[in-house]
Scaffold this active site. Sequence first.
Site, PDB file in Angstrom:
ATOM      1  N   ASP A  25       0.708  -1.269   0.034  1.00  0.00           N
ATOM      2  CA  ASP A  25       0.090  -0.290   0.070  1.00  0.00           C
ATOM      3  C   ASP A  25       0.774   1.110  -0.017  1.00  0.00           C
ATOM      4  O   ASP A  25       2.020   1.155   0.716  1.00  0.00           O
ATOM      5  CB  ASP A  25      -0.868   0.159   1.249  1.00  0.00           C
ATOM      6  CG  ASP A  25      -2.067   0.856   1.143  1.00  0.00           C
ATOM      7  OD1 ASP A  25      -2.123   1.588   0.044  1.00  0.00           O
ATOM      8  OD2 ASP A  25      -2.507   1.248   2.087  1.00  0.00           O
ATOM      9  N   ASN A  85       1.539   3.467  -3.010  1.00  0.00           N
ATOM     10  CA  ASN A  85       1.936   3.568  -4.232  1.00  0.00           C
ATOM     11  C   ASN A  85       1.398   4.984  -4.700  1.00  0.00           C
ATOM     12  O   ASN A  85       2.230   5.671  -5.189  1.00  0.00           O
ATOM     13  CB  ASN A  85       1.569   2.493  -5.484  1.00  0.00           C
ATOM     14  CG  ASN A  85       2.020   1.157  -4.951  1.00  0.00           C
ATOM     15  OD1 ASN A  85       3.183   1.115  -4.370  1.00  0.00           O
ATOM     16  ND2 ASN A  85       1.591   0.111  -5.622  1.00  0.00           N
ATOM     17  N   GLY A  86       0.060   5.019  -4.557  1.00  0.00           N
ATOM     18  CA  GLY A  86      -0.586   6.361  -4.992  1.00  0.00           C
ATOM     19  C   GLY A  86       0.040   7.559  -4.519  1.00  0.00           C
ATOM     20  O   GLY A  86       0.408   8.756  -4.843  1.00  0.00           O
ATOM     21  N   ARG A  87       0.021   7.701  -2.733  1.00  0.00           N
ATOM     22  CA  ARG A  87       0.552   8.622  -2.106  1.00  0.00           C
ATOM     23  C   ARG A  87       2.090   8.847  -2.567  1.00  0.00           C
ATOM     24  O   ARG A  87       2.576   9.887  -2.550  1.00  0.00           O
ATOM     25  CB  ARG A  87       0.470   8.460  -0.547  1.00  0.00           C
ATOM     26  CG  ARG A  87      -1.103   8.677  -0.296  1.00  0.00           C
ATOM     27  CD  ARG A  87      -1.375   7.917   1.116  1.00  0.00           C
ATOM     28  NE  ARG A  87      -1.662   6.743   0.984  1.00  0.00           N
ATOM     29  CZ  ARG A  87      -1.471   5.834   2.006  1.00  0.00           C
ATOM     30  NH1 ARG A  87      -1.277   6.212   3.359  1.00  0.00           N
ATOM     31  NH2 ARG A  87      -1.633   4.504   1.956  1.00  0.00           N
ATOM     32  N   ARG A  91      -0.258   8.295 -10.697  1.00  0.00           N
ATOM     33  CA  ARG A  91      -0.309   7.234  -9.746  1.00  0.00           C
ATOM     34  C   ARG A  91      -0.074   5.875 -10.531  1.00  0.00           C
ATOM     35  O   ARG A  91       0.590   5.048  -9.903  1.00  0.00           O
ATOM     36  CB  ARG A  91      -1.750   6.912  -9.518  1.00  0.00           C
ATOM     37  CG  ARG A  91      -2.642   8.013  -8.386  1.00  0.00           C
ATOM     38  CD  ARG A  91      -3.810   7.774  -8.205  1.00  0.00           C
ATOM     39  NE  ARG A  91      -4.079   6.752  -7.241  1.00  0.00           N
ATOM     40  CZ  ARG A  91      -3.978   6.569  -6.185  1.00  0.00           C
ATOM     41  NH1 ARG A  91      -4.015   7.429  -5.246  1.00  0.00           N
ATOM     42  NH2 ARG A  91      -4.041   5.254  -5.466  1.00  0.00           N
ATOM     43  N   HIS A 124       2.617   2.944  -9.196  1.00  0.00           N
ATOM     44  CA  HIS A 124       2.276   1.356  -9.498  1.00  0.00           C
ATOM     45  C   HIS A 124       3.342   0.465 -10.026  1.00  0.00           C
ATOM     46  O   HIS A 124       3.638  -0.420  -9.771  1.00  0.00           O
ATOM     47  CB  HIS A 124       0.985   1.226 -10.193  1.00  0.00           C
ATOM     48  CG  HIS A 124      -0.270   1.677  -9.450  1.00  0.00           C
ATOM     49  ND1 HIS A 124      -0.598   1.189  -7.978  1.00  0.00           N
ATOM     50  CD2 HIS A 124      -1.464   2.327  -9.752  1.00  0.00           C
ATOM     51  CE1 HIS A 124      -1.810   1.776  -7.624  1.00  0.00           C
ATOM     52  NE2 HIS A 124      -2.136   2.456  -8.578  1.00  0.00           N
ATOM     53  N   SER A 139      -7.337  -5.492  -4.781  1.00  0.00           N
ATOM     54  CA  SER A 139      -8.595  -6.169  -3.995  1.00  0.00           C
ATOM     55  C   SER A 139      -9.860  -6.086  -4.889  1.00  0.00           C
ATOM     56  O   SER A 139      -9.972  -5.383  -5.927  1.00  0.00           O
ATOM     57  CB  SER A 139      -8.736  -5.456  -2.817  1.00  0.00           C
ATOM     58  OG  SER A 139      -9.468  -4.089  -2.998  1.00  0.00           O
ATOM     59  N   THR A 140     -10.921  -6.713  -4.732  1.00  0.00           N
ATOM     60  CA  THR A 140     -12.212  -6.626  -5.147  1.00  0.00           C
ATOM     61  C   THR A 140     -12.584  -5.379  -5.030  1.00  0.00           C
ATOM     62  O   THR A 140     -13.391  -4.700  -6.007  1.00  0.00           O
ATOM     63  CB  THR A 140     -13.301  -7.672  -4.651  1.00  0.00           C
ATOM     64  OG1 THR A 140     -13.080  -7.687  -3.290  1.00  0.00           O
ATOM     65  CG2 THR A 140     -13.100  -9.030  -5.099  1.00  0.00           C
ATOM     66  N   GLU A 141     -12.447  -4.476  -3.796  1.00  0.00           N
ATOM     67  CA  GLU A 141     -12.851  -3.478  -3.705  1.00  0.00           C
ATOM     68  C   GLU A 141     -12.055  -2.207  -4.444  1.00  0.00           C
ATOM     69  O   GLU A 141     -12.843  -1.150  -4.788  1.00  0.00           O
ATOM     70  CB  GLU A 141     -12.811  -3.012  -2.272  1.00  0.00           C
ATOM     71  CG  GLU A 141     -13.758  -3.715  -1.325  1.00  0.00           C
ATOM     72  CD  GLU A 141     -13.389  -5.020  -1.070  1.00  0.00           C
ATOM     73  OE1 GLU A 141     -12.313  -5.412  -1.397  1.00  0.00           O
ATOM     74  OE2 GLU A 141     -14.394  -6.014  -0.533  1.00  0.00           O
ATOM     75  N   ASN A 142     -10.840  -2.577  -4.868  1.00  0.00           N
ATOM     76  CA  ASN A 142     -10.139  -1.762  -5.837  1.00  0.00           C
ATOM     77  C   ASN A 142     -10.689  -1.602  -7.137  1.00  0.00           C
ATOM     78  O   ASN A 142     -10.394  -0.581  -7.922  1.00  0.00           O
ATOM     79  CB  ASN A 142      -8.777  -2.335  -5.987  1.00  0.00           C
ATOM     80  CG  ASN A 142      -7.807  -1.881  -4.788  1.00  0.00           C
ATOM     81  OD1 ASN A 142      -6.999  -2.931  -4.519  1.00  0.00           O
ATOM     82  ND2 ASN A 142      -8.347  -1.074  -3.817  1.00  0.00           N
TER      83      ASN A 142
HETATM   84  C1  IPE Z   1      -5.527  -2.695  -0.109  1.00  0.00           C
HETATM   85  O1  IPE Z   1      -4.965  -1.377  -0.154  1.00  0.00           O
HETATM   86  C2  IPE Z   1      -5.428  -3.549  -1.292  1.00  0.00           C
HETATM   87  C3  IPE Z   1      -4.191  -3.611  -1.949  1.00  0.00           C
HETATM   88  C4  IPE Z   1      -2.889  -3.319  -1.411  1.00  0.00           C
HETATM   89  C5  IPE Z   1      -4.140  -4.298  -3.133  1.00  0.00           C
HETATM   90  P1  IPE Z   1      -6.015  -0.240  -0.302  1.00  0.00           P
HETATM   91  O2  IPE Z   1      -5.240   1.030  -0.560  1.00  0.00           O
HETATM   92  O3  IPE Z   1      -7.309  -0.542  -1.417  1.00  0.00           O
HETATM   93  O4  IPE Z   1      -6.885  -0.208   1.124  1.00  0.00           O
HETATM   94  P2  IPE Z   1      -7.659   0.841   1.979  1.00  0.00           P
HETATM   95  O5  IPE Z   1      -8.587   1.195   0.958  1.00  0.00           O
HETATM   96  O6  IPE Z   1      -6.913   2.045   2.417  1.00  0.00           O
HETATM   97  O7  IPE Z   1      -8.329   0.098   2.939  1.00  0.00           O
HETATM   98  C1  IPE Z   2      -1.648   0.134  -3.405  1.00  0.00           C
HETATM   99  O1  IPE Z   2      -1.381   1.307  -3.372  1.00  0.00           O
HETATM  100  C2  IPE Z   2      -1.942  -0.876  -4.482  1.00  0.00           C
HETATM  101  C3  IPE Z   2      -3.270  -1.026  -5.138  1.00  0.00           C
HETATM  102  C4  IPE Z   2      -4.189  -0.943  -4.208  1.00  0.00           C
HETATM  103  C5  IPE Z   2      -3.413  -1.220  -6.463  1.00  0.00           C
HETATM  104  P1  IPE Z   2      -2.743   2.374  -3.418  1.00  0.00           P
HETATM  105  O2  IPE Z   2      -3.101   2.570  -4.758  1.00  0.00           O
HETATM  106  O3  IPE Z   2      -3.807   2.106  -2.582  1.00  0.00           O
HETATM  107  O4  IPE Z   2      -1.733   3.686  -2.818  1.00  0.00           O
HETATM  108  P2  IPE Z   2      -2.501   4.769  -2.003  1.00  0.00           P
HETATM  109  O5  IPE Z   2      -2.800   4.024  -0.753  1.00  0.00           O
HETATM  110  O6  IPE Z   2      -3.440   5.558  -2.823  1.00  0.00           O
HETATM  111  O7  IPE Z   2      -1.121   5.655  -1.691  1.00  0.00           O
HETATM  112 MG    MG Z   3      -4.169   2.388  -0.562  1.00  0.00          MG
END
Ligand code: IPE
Ligand code: IPE
Ligand code: MG
Length: 238
Positions: free
Chosen positions: A21, A23-25, A34, A38, A66-69
């Site tokens: 977790d 990658n985006g930030r 973003r 990744h 994740s499924t939620e992603n």
């Molecule tokens: C968890 O990260 C899923 C993965 C790393 C693939 P998220 O960024 O989706 O989690 P939440 O939404 O902050 O709980």
């Molecule tokens: C985790 O990084 C990777 C995936 C969920 C695909 P994020 O994309 O959740 O990164 P943040 O949490 O927004 O920084």
């Molecule tokens: Mg995240």
Amino acid sequence: MSKGFVTGGDKIPKHIAIIMDGNGRWAKKHLMPRSLGHKYGMERMIGLMEHAFDLGVDYITVYALSTENLKRPKEELEGLFDLFRKYFKQYFGRVCEKGVRLRAIGDISLLPDDVQQVLREAEAETAQYQGKGINVAVCYGARDEIVHAVNRAIERGEKVTEESFSRLLYTAEVPDPDLIIRTGKEVRLSNFLLYQAAYAELYFSDKMFPEFSDKDLEGAIEEYSRRTRRFGKTDEQL
Ligand code: IPE
Ligand code: IPE
Ligand code: MG
């Protein structure tokens, strides 16, 4: 650090699961899109896997999507799928050619056909390997996994035991994780391996995933090696 940093091979977790977790930030902080976060994340993951196998770890499970992603903006998802199309074979091929079996865990049918194909090919190419494994969790959700398993048991008309239920999960044949590492400062599991994590040691890092170094991984393993895993027993019983 060498392999000798802890005495006794039993102190090295057999199975490490990683919630990658941040990658985006991390990308935002470095004024990048973003999608580039990744990409750096995926490259870092490969480096960490190579290092972990060198240290004696047998299984690594990585939470990649994740499924939620799947509710994320279409553009971000397309960027992630493109990453799989362009680099998956090259990057994971490098680790797997050392005798590591790759499995995709999750509801792969939710992916575009060509991405499913990439994963299926990687699974087929490494299916002969035993003992060491990588599980890539894509379109993975622990609740979805459990519901799938329950429905399979009902279809078969079977009552389940803890063991037989484990074998109905996406992670059948893989031992439960000993250590779960989450980067990115959040202290939660976000629907990851909820059944399998029953006795996993949890380790949370404030670092964003692309900056989680091999040394940081060693730090997590070192902390793991200092913990006492009682599995419900007393110290005297161990
Ligand atoms: C968890 O990260 C899923 C993965 C790393 C693939 P998220 O960024 O989706 O989690 P939440 O939404 O902050 O709980
Ligand atoms: C985790 O990084 C990777 C995936 C969920 C695909 P994020 O994309 O959740 O990164 P943040 O949490 O927004 O920084
Ligand atoms: Mg995240």
